[in-house]
Design a protein around this motif. Structure first.
Motif, PDB file in Angstrom:
ATOM      1  N   ARG A  95       0.832  -1.206   0.000  1.00  0.00           N
ATOM      2  CA  ARG A  95       0.000   0.000   0.000  1.00  0.00           C
ATOM      3  C   ARG A  95       0.863   1.251   0.000  1.00  0.00           C
ATOM      4  O   ARG A  95       0.616   2.192  -0.769  1.00  0.00           O
ATOM      5  N   ASP A  96       1.890   1.259   0.834  1.00  0.00           N
ATOM      6  CA  ASP A  96       2.763   2.424   0.917  1.00  0.00           C
ATOM      7  C   ASP A  96       3.529   2.646  -0.392  1.00  0.00           C
ATOM      8  O   ASP A  96       3.693   3.776  -0.839  1.00  0.00           O
ATOM      9  N   LYS A  97       3.964   1.558  -0.998  1.00  0.00           N
ATOM     10  CA  LYS A  97       4.652   1.653  -2.285  1.00  0.00           C
ATOM     11  C   LYS A  97       3.705   2.189  -3.361  1.00  0.00           C
ATOM     12  O   LYS A  97       4.072   3.057  -4.161  1.00  0.00           O
ATOM     13  N   ALA A  98       2.468   1.685  -3.375  1.00  0.00           N
ATOM     14  CA  ALA A  98       1.478   2.153  -4.346  1.00  0.00           C
ATOM     15  C   ALA A  98       1.159   3.626  -4.135  1.00  0.00           C
ATOM     16  O   ALA A  98       1.011   4.391  -5.097  1.00  0.00           O
ATOM     17  N   SER A 131       3.142   5.862  -2.886  1.00  0.00           N
ATOM     18  CA  SER A 131       4.307   6.619  -3.348  1.00  0.00           C
ATOM     19  C   SER A 131       4.288   6.770  -4.861  1.00  0.00           C
ATOM     20  O   SER A 131       4.541   7.856  -5.392  1.00  0.00           O
ATOM     21  N   HIS A 132       3.974   5.682  -5.554  1.00  0.00           N
ATOM     22  CA  HIS A 132       3.875   5.743  -7.024  1.00  0.00           C
ATOM     23  C   HIS A 132       2.762   6.687  -7.451  1.00  0.00           C
ATOM     24  O   HIS A 132       2.908   7.448  -8.403  1.00  0.00           O
ATOM     25  N   ARG A 133       1.654   6.631  -6.742  1.00  0.00           N
ATOM     26  CA  ARG A 133       0.512   7.490  -7.062  1.00  0.00           C
ATOM     27  C   ARG A 133       0.870   8.959  -6.876  1.00  0.00           C
ATOM     28  O   ARG A 133       0.538   9.810  -7.700  1.00  0.00           O
ATOM     29  N   GLN A 134       1.563   9.263  -5.778  1.00  0.00           N
ATOM     30  CA  GLN A 134       1.977  10.647  -5.524  1.00  0.00           C
ATOM     31  C   GLN A 134       2.934  11.137  -6.614  1.00  0.00           C
ATOM     32  O   GLN A 134       2.833  12.280  -7.053  1.00  0.00           O
ATOM     33  N   ALA A 135       3.836  10.260  -7.041  1.00  0.00           N
ATOM     34  CA  ALA A 135       4.771  10.638  -8.095  1.00  0.00           C
ATOM     35  C   ALA A 135       4.024  10.896  -9.401  1.00  0.00           C
ATOM     36  O   ALA A 135       4.323  11.861 -10.119  1.00  0.00           O
ATOM     37  N   ALA A 136       3.055  10.055  -9.713  1.00  0.00           N
ATOM     38  CA  ALA A 136       2.271  10.244 -10.942  1.00  0.00           C
ATOM     39  C   ALA A 136       1.441  11.516 -10.858  1.00  0.00           C
ATOM     40  O   ALA A 136       1.347  12.275 -11.836  1.00  0.00           O
ATOM     41  N   ASP A 137       0.839  11.779  -9.696  1.00  0.00           N
ATOM     42  CA  ASP A 137       0.059  12.999  -9.517  1.00  0.00           C
ATOM     43  C   ASP A 137       0.939  14.234  -9.683  1.00  0.00           C
ATOM     44  O   ASP A 137       0.529  15.225 -10.284  1.00  0.00           O
ATOM     45  N   ALA A 138       2.153  14.169  -9.153  1.00  0.00           N
ATOM     46  CA  ALA A 138       3.076  15.303  -9.272  1.00  0.00           C
ATOM     47  C   ALA A 138       3.482  15.533 -10.724  1.00  0.00           C
ATOM     48  O   ALA A 138       3.635  16.672 -11.166  1.00  0.00           O
ATOM     49  N   LEU A 139       3.629  14.447 -11.455  1.00  0.00           N
ATOM     50  CA  LEU A 139       4.056  14.560 -12.847  1.00  0.00           C
ATOM     51  C   LEU A 139       2.911  14.931 -13.788  1.00  0.00           C
ATOM     52  O   LEU A 139       3.070  15.799 -14.649  1.00  0.00           O
TER      53      LEU A 139
END
Length: 65
Positions: free
Chosen positions: A47-50, A52-60
């Protein structure tokens, strides 16, 4: 798979929650608790890894609506 969809009612967690614990010994119950704790830790890590990926995608790409 869409994260916003509800979990199927017959998934592994639902089946596990419905199991009869009566026949299990105290040692078997303790072992089961240890296994469940390990599974919880694994799921939390995923969940934490997902997230983190989601936050990175949202930022991009910007937050999805």
């Amino acid at each position: 798979m869409d994260d916003d969809l509800p979990r199927p009612k017959d998934d592994a967690a639902a089946r596990l929650a419905g199991e009869d614990l009566g026949p299990l010994s105290q040692a078997e119950l303790a072992e089961r608790i240890d296994l469940l704790k390990a599974e919880i830790a694994r799921v939390e890590q995923h969940r934490d890894k997902a997230a983190s990926h989601r936050q990175a995608a949202d930022a991009l790409f910007g937050r999805r609506t």
